[in-house]
Scaffold this active site. Structure first.
Site, mmCIF file in Angstrom:
data_model
loop_
_atom_site.group_PDB
_atom_site.id
_atom_site.type_symbol
_atom_site.label_atom_id
_atom_site.label_comp_id
_atom_site.label_asym_id
_atom_site.label_seq_id
_atom_site.Cartn_x
_atom_site.Cartn_y
_atom_site.Cartn_z
ATOM 1 N N PRO A 95 49.016 13.929 -35.813
ATOM 2 C CA PRO A 95 48.782 13.188 -34.761
ATOM 3 C C PRO A 95 49.933 12.235 -34.061
ATOM 4 O O PRO A 95 49.473 11.819 -32.927
ATOM 5 C CB PRO A 95 47.276 12.451 -35.309
ATOM 6 C CG PRO A 95 47.911 12.202 -36.524
ATOM 7 C CD PRO A 95 48.776 13.344 -37.214
ATOM 8 N N GLY A 127 52.144 10.049 -35.643
ATOM 9 C CA GLY A 127 52.760 8.738 -36.617
ATOM 10 C C GLY A 127 54.246 8.817 -36.487
ATOM 11 O O GLY A 127 54.786 7.634 -36.046
ATOM 12 N N ARG A 147 45.220 19.770 -31.798
ATOM 13 C CA ARG A 147 45.874 18.513 -32.240
ATOM 14 C C ARG A 147 47.170 18.223 -31.272
ATOM 15 O O ARG A 147 47.603 16.813 -31.312
ATOM 16 C CB ARG A 147 46.509 18.881 -33.496
ATOM 17 C CG ARG A 147 45.650 18.970 -34.786
ATOM 18 C CD ARG A 147 45.981 19.688 -35.980
ATOM 19 N NE ARG A 147 47.158 19.417 -36.438
ATOM 20 C CZ ARG A 147 47.316 18.276 -37.540
ATOM 21 N NH1 ARG A 147 46.275 17.448 -37.889
ATOM 22 N NH2 ARG A 147 48.565 17.676 -38.009
ATOM 23 N N CYS A 204 53.348 15.172 -48.115
ATOM 24 C CA CYS A 204 52.243 13.997 -48.799
ATOM 25 C C CYS A 204 51.718 14.684 -50.144
ATOM 26 O O CYS A 204 50.179 14.717 -50.435
ATOM 27 C CB CYS A 204 51.297 13.725 -47.916
ATOM 28 S SG CYS A 204 50.022 14.755 -46.848
#
Length: 469
Positions: free
Chosen positions: A118, A120, A144, A237
């Site tokens: 999004p 960051g 998105r 992640c």
């Protein structure tokens, strides 16, 4: 938090983590019983950290490994603060701030964020460019990509190109073009299980192998778009070696002109494990973030450099020739608000382009966009109406403090700011404004929030319905 949290974690995941971490496994498991952390990252293109600390109306605490990052308490709602609506900070999980903080972006460079939504990492590198150079932010999902564009506009980033394209198609338009590339690859999300339980429920042992193939292809695409001498930051992640050290091992074998380089260290970082890749000791230059060693979720980072020297920069972009009446309307508006500069740079009329009735300010860099699906090329300045120019919300947010004269600046705790963000008209006292009428930028502590039109002490609200709280 539920002390039985570890029980919702898939058993196959726990077995693999126990095998990976061995003596550290119990401490890792206990981290799931700890509350997650909340963070925000200051937009240093608009405000210094020192100034932010003076005006922020809630308690913040520095994140030790992010120069412009802060923790905030779970009970705070920073997205409801006018400083957020002014684009002065981005809400981001502290570990997720790390990748963009570890690739050194300089103003004037060409930077690609391949899987950017999004926003960051894209807002972080866009802020670092300070209006110079080019940011290309791409996401394959249209929904998105729209959210990505909104966040970049909120941050006031003017020199952007927001694409909605398959990365392999972009390679044809940008061969060896970028100085810096961020590839935050789609992954199994194991590092976010504490934050999003749905990821743990959907996890399967096979998912990492499937994603690994996608990640490898994305890495090749990125390598093909990287200039000689350029740097590429790969991140996930997840804890899964198949998506981390194995992908980097494979990439280095496929692209021998790439090599791993060390990143700025932090005492809580863990090194990559050669045994989880092809055994090369170079893999120790990768960074792993584990939740039992740092105040954040799980992450993996690898910084790579392409051998060689960067080539010459691309041509400066130029818009189409402006009709005389269009320039007249724009000049009248800029004169009314007292434009001094825009986004920290002198305004360049050569970069203005009109498409239908909309006016755009192109990025300062020319490149081939033919055949690409995109949502935005440059900054959306506003719309041409009958005999006048109507400014856009992205233009308001592209202004920095003191870049316009016709401002109305209110303190962060003034209740009129909340009413403005809901679309209401405001009463303005004569001493609160320099001009008695016309277009004004409404500001919080001097930082632009949006436009309004002053008539007889009343500010008519021009904050768009789609942006309202």
């Amino acid at each position: 938090m539920d002390s039985d949290r570890s029980l919702v974690l898939p058993q196959a995941f726990l077995d693999r983590m126990k095998d990976m971490l061995q003596d550290d496994y119990d401490a890792f498991l206990q981290a799931y019983d700890q509350p997650r952390t909340y963070g925000l990252r200051v937009n240093t293109a608009k405000i210094s950290c020192e100034e932010f600390e003076k005006i922020v109306p809630f308690e913040v605490k520095k994140i030790p490994w992010i120069s412009n990052g802060y923790f905030y308490r779970e009970d705070v709602r920073p997205s409801r603060c006018p400083l957020y609506q002014a684009g002065l900070y981005y809400l981001q999980e502290p570990s997720a701030m790390t990748p963009a903080s570890r690739i050194p972006v300089e103003p004037g460079e060409y930077v690609l964020d391949m899987c950017a939504a999004p926003g960051g990492k894209a807002t972080a590198v866009g802020s670092a460019l300070k209006g110079a150079g080019l940011l290309v932010a791409n996401d394959i999902s249209t929904t998105r990509a729209r959210a990505l564009l909104r966040n970049l506009e909120l941050f006031g980033i003017p020199n952007l190109f927001v694409a909605n394209e398959k990365p392999e198609k972009m390679v044809k338009n940008f061969p060896e073009f970028f100085h810096k590339i961020i590839l935050d690859a789609p992954c199994s999300g194991e590092g976010m299980f504490r934050k999003e339980e749905a990821l743990a429920r959907d996890w399967t042992p096979e998912k990492s192998q499937e994603l690994s193939q996608i990640q490898k292809q994305l890495c090749l695409n990125a390598a093909d778009m990287l200039q000689p001498g350029g740097q590429m930051l790969y991140s996930t992640c997840t804890f899964a070696p198949a998506e981390d050290e194995e992908v980097i091992s494979w990439l280095l074998e496929q692209r021998p002109d790439l090599s791993l380089i060390s990143m700025e260290n932090y005492e809580g970082f863990s090194s990559g494990n050669p045994a989880w890749g092809n055994g090369s000791p170079e893999l120790k230059k990768c960074v792993r973030i584990f939740p039992h060693k740092m105040a954040g979720e799980g992450h993996f980072l690898a910084l790579l450099k392409k051998e060689g020297q960067s080539g010459p920069t691309a041509n400066i972009s130029k818009g189409t020739k402006l009709p005389a009446d269009v320039k007249k309307y724009l000049e009248a508006f800029f004169s009314e608000i007292g434009l001094n500069s825009l986004g920290g740079q002198p305004f360049d009329w050569n970069r203005v382009e009109v498409r239908a009735d909309k006016v755009y300010y192109l990025p300062p860099v020319s490149c081939s966009l033919r055949g690409l699906t995109f949502l935005r090329n440059g900054l959306y300045l506003g719309d041409l109406k009958k005999n006048r120019f109507e400014p856009s919300q992205p233009l308001a947010l592209a202004f920095r403090k003191d870049e316009a004269e016709a401002i109305i600046s209110l303190p962060v705790d003034d209740p009129r700011l909340e009413r403005y963000l809901k679309g209401e008209t405001l009463t303005i006292l004569p001493e609160e404004t320099v001009h008695t009428k016309g277009w004004h930028l409404l500001c919080v502590e001097g930082y632009p929030l949006g436009f309004g039109k002053l008539v007889n002490g009343t500010l008519k609200n021009k904050y768009p319905a789609g942006w309202r709280a």
